[in-house]
Design a protein around this motif. Structure first.
Motif, PDB file in Angstrom:
ATOM      1  N   TRP A   1       0.835  -1.198   0.000  1.00 26.72           N
ATOM      2  CA  TRP A   1       0.000   0.000   0.000  1.00 26.72           C
ATOM      3  C   TRP A   1       0.867   1.245   0.000  1.00 26.72           C
ATOM      4  N   VAL A   2       1.915   1.228   0.833  1.00 29.12           N
ATOM      5  CA  VAL A   2       2.796   2.393   0.936  1.00 29.12           C
ATOM      6  C   VAL A   2       3.432   2.665  -0.427  1.00 29.12           C
ATOM      7  N   ASP A   3       3.900   1.611  -1.090  1.00 28.08           N
ATOM      8  CA  ASP A   3       4.508   1.778  -2.417  1.00 28.08           C
ATOM      9  C   ASP A   3       3.530   2.421  -3.383  1.00 28.08           C
ATOM     10  N   ARG A   4       2.288   1.906  -3.346  1.00 31.34           N
ATOM     11  CA  ARG A   4       1.280   2.431  -4.276  1.00 31.34           C
ATOM     12  C   ARG A   4       0.983   3.891  -3.975  1.00 31.34           C
ATOM     13  N   TRP A   5       0.883   4.223  -2.693  1.00 28.01           N
ATOM     14  CA  TRP A   5       0.565   5.612  -2.328  1.00 28.01           C
ATOM     15  C   TRP A   5       1.728   6.537  -2.674  1.00 28.01           C
ATOM     16  N   ASN A   6       2.950   6.072  -2.462  1.00 25.93           N
ATOM     17  CA  ASN A   6       4.107   6.897  -2.829  1.00 25.93           C
ATOM     18  C   ASN A   6       4.078   7.211  -4.316  1.00 25.93           C
ATOM     19  N   GLU A   7       3.751   6.181  -5.088  1.00 25.12           N
ATOM     20  CA  GLU A   7       3.662   6.364  -6.537  1.00 25.12           C
ATOM     21  C   GLU A   7       2.585   7.383  -6.890  1.00 25.12           C
ATOM     22  N   GLN A   8       1.432   7.248  -6.210  1.00 24.51           N
ATOM     23  CA  GLN A   8       0.331   8.170  -6.484  1.00 24.51           C
ATOM     24  C   GLN A   8       0.692   9.598  -6.107  1.00 24.51           C
ATOM     25  N   ARG A   9       1.438   9.741  -5.029  1.00 22.52           N
ATOM     26  CA  ARG A   9       1.825  11.102  -4.631  1.00 22.52           C
ATOM     27  C   ARG A   9       2.759  11.721  -5.672  1.00 22.52           C
ATOM     28  N   GLU A  10       3.654  10.881  -6.201  1.00 23.63           N
ATOM     29  CA  GLU A  10       4.560  11.392  -7.230  1.00 23.63           C
ATOM     30  C   GLU A  10       3.792  11.820  -8.466  1.00 23.63           C
ATOM     31  N   ASN A  11       2.754  11.046  -8.815  1.00 23.07           N
ATOM     32  CA  ASN A  11       1.959  11.382  -9.994  1.00 23.07           C
ATOM     33  C   ASN A  11       0.897  12.433  -9.712  1.00 23.07           C
ATOM     34  N   GLY A  12       0.766  12.823  -8.452  1.00 19.99           N
ATOM     35  CA  GLY A  12      -0.260  13.799  -8.088  1.00 19.99           C
ATOM     36  C   GLY A  12      -1.667  13.260  -8.097  1.00 19.99           C
ATOM     37  N   THR A  13      -1.804  11.938  -7.942  1.00 15.41           N
ATOM     38  CA  THR A  13      -3.154  11.361  -7.962  1.00 15.41           C
ATOM     39  C   THR A  13      -3.546  10.787  -6.604  1.00 15.41           C
ATOM     40  N   PHE A  14      -2.812  11.166  -5.550  1.00 17.71           N
ATOM     41  CA  PHE A  14      -3.127  10.619  -4.231  1.00 17.71           C
ATOM     42  C   PHE A  14      -4.446  11.189  -3.731  1.00 17.71           C
TER      43      PHE A  14
END
Lengths: 77, 260
Positions: A60-73
């Motif tokens: 989950w953390v990996d996915r959220w980190n990715e989303q934050r980088e893409n601005g989709t969190f």
């Protein structure tokens, strides 16, 4: 051999139920809000990081980190 | 086989922490929760036997006295106020006596009462489990995580239980409050250890909490309790409870192993 500190995220009375999904998510959001308010190096944010790492599955953390980088969190950062 | 099971029940040479052939009762309790469950079972069994004896007596008596030979003309009682009040109130009282300890136990299980000392995440996969010990992380990189696969049926060593043993056991300290976070990565799973009195479903996208405090050192076996596909039967759970000091040593060894 380094001494291991036996310590984890405390019981949180906002999340008293079996379902701890929000607990993990809230701690993750709290950490990133703390960092954006106080800067990357703020020592008081470190405890939130410890909490969410204890509570959230790594995936989950990996996915959220990715989303934050893409601005989709989805959370309020 | 039956003898072995009986000796396991009554002559406590070694405590039952894994399923036995022909086992009828529960496995021996390793946590206060399981002790509570066993006690509640016994409490309810008292009422169960009471009701069984009472109902059987009424049934046998009715068959004995009121059949065609002894009693050709049946009595035509339509109602009786006293008996109706008694047979309504009395079962409610019994239910009450069952409900009180039952709810007490239920709420004592999910109460957030103490801060846990350790959080362990059990993540179900098809068909193995990943355990994450993330209390010792200093970044989002996992520092202590491992997969736990079952020992295949044709492969167990002498003394290992068939389809109950895994390659990497979950090591936990005894007499310590543990927080188990249970979640799957694909389909619904379940994390169940009978001796600990724990059965926690793992639902995708949700993390469930169950707290345990193992009271004695030992190795506890459990199996998945969520039917979820072909290899459902092949994902056992093995919890190894050790002293807190041994646990700390194990953690530091694992950290050294995994970071190098």
């Amino acid at each position: 051999m380094a001494e291991i500190e036996i310590k984890t995220a405390p019981a949180d009375f906002r999340f008293p139920t079996t379902n701890q999904t929000r607990h993990c998510f809230t701690r993750y959001v709290e950490f990133h809000r703390c960092v954006s308010a106080k800067g990357d190096e703020a020592a008081e944010c470190e405890k939130f990081a410890k909490y969410y790492r204890s509570l959230c599955p790594a995936e989950w953390v990996d996915r959220w980190n990715e989303q934050r980088e893409n601005g989709t969190f989805a959370g309020p950062l | 086989m039956i003898l072995r099971s009986l000796s396991c029940r009554f002559l406590t040479i070694a405590l039952c922490d894994a399923a036995e052939p022909w086992q009828l009762g529960s496995q021996d309790a390793a946590t206060p929760m399981m002790q509570g469950i066993i006690d509640l079972h016994h409490d309810i069994f008292f009422f169960l036997i009471l009701i069984l004896v009472f109902v059987s007596r009424m049934l046998v008596r009715a068959l004995w006295h009121f059949n065609e030979q002894t009693n050709p003309i049946p009595q035509r009682i339509v109602h009786g106020t006293t008996i109706e009040i008694i047979r309504t109130i009395f079962p409610s009282v019994i239910l009450l006596f069952i409900a009180i300890p039952s709810f007490a136990l239920l709420y004592s299980m999910d109460g957030v009462l103490v801060d846990p000392a350790i959080t362990i995440k059990a993540i179900g996969h098809q068909w193995y489990r990943t355990y994450e010990y993330s209390d010792y992380n200093s970044s989002d990189e996992q520092s202590l995580t491992f997969d736990s696969y079952t020992i295949p049926e044709d492969d167990p060593e002498l003394g290992q239980s068939r389809l109950l043993e895994v390659d990497n056991r979950v090591v936990v300290p005894a007499k310590t409050h543990l927080r188990m976070i249970v979640t799957p990565a694909d389909v619904p799973h379940s994390w169940a250890v009978p001796s600990s009195g724990v059965k926690c479903d793992a639902v995708p996208g949700r993390s469930n909490l169950t707290s345990i405090s193992v009271q004695r050192e030992g190795v506890y076996y459990g199996q998945c309790s969520e039917i979820r596909g072909t290899n459902h039967a092949f994902t056992p759970i093995v919890v190894e409870a050790v002293t807190l000091k041994d646990y700390a040593d194990w953690v530091s060894n694992q950290l050294i192993l995994q970071t190098n």
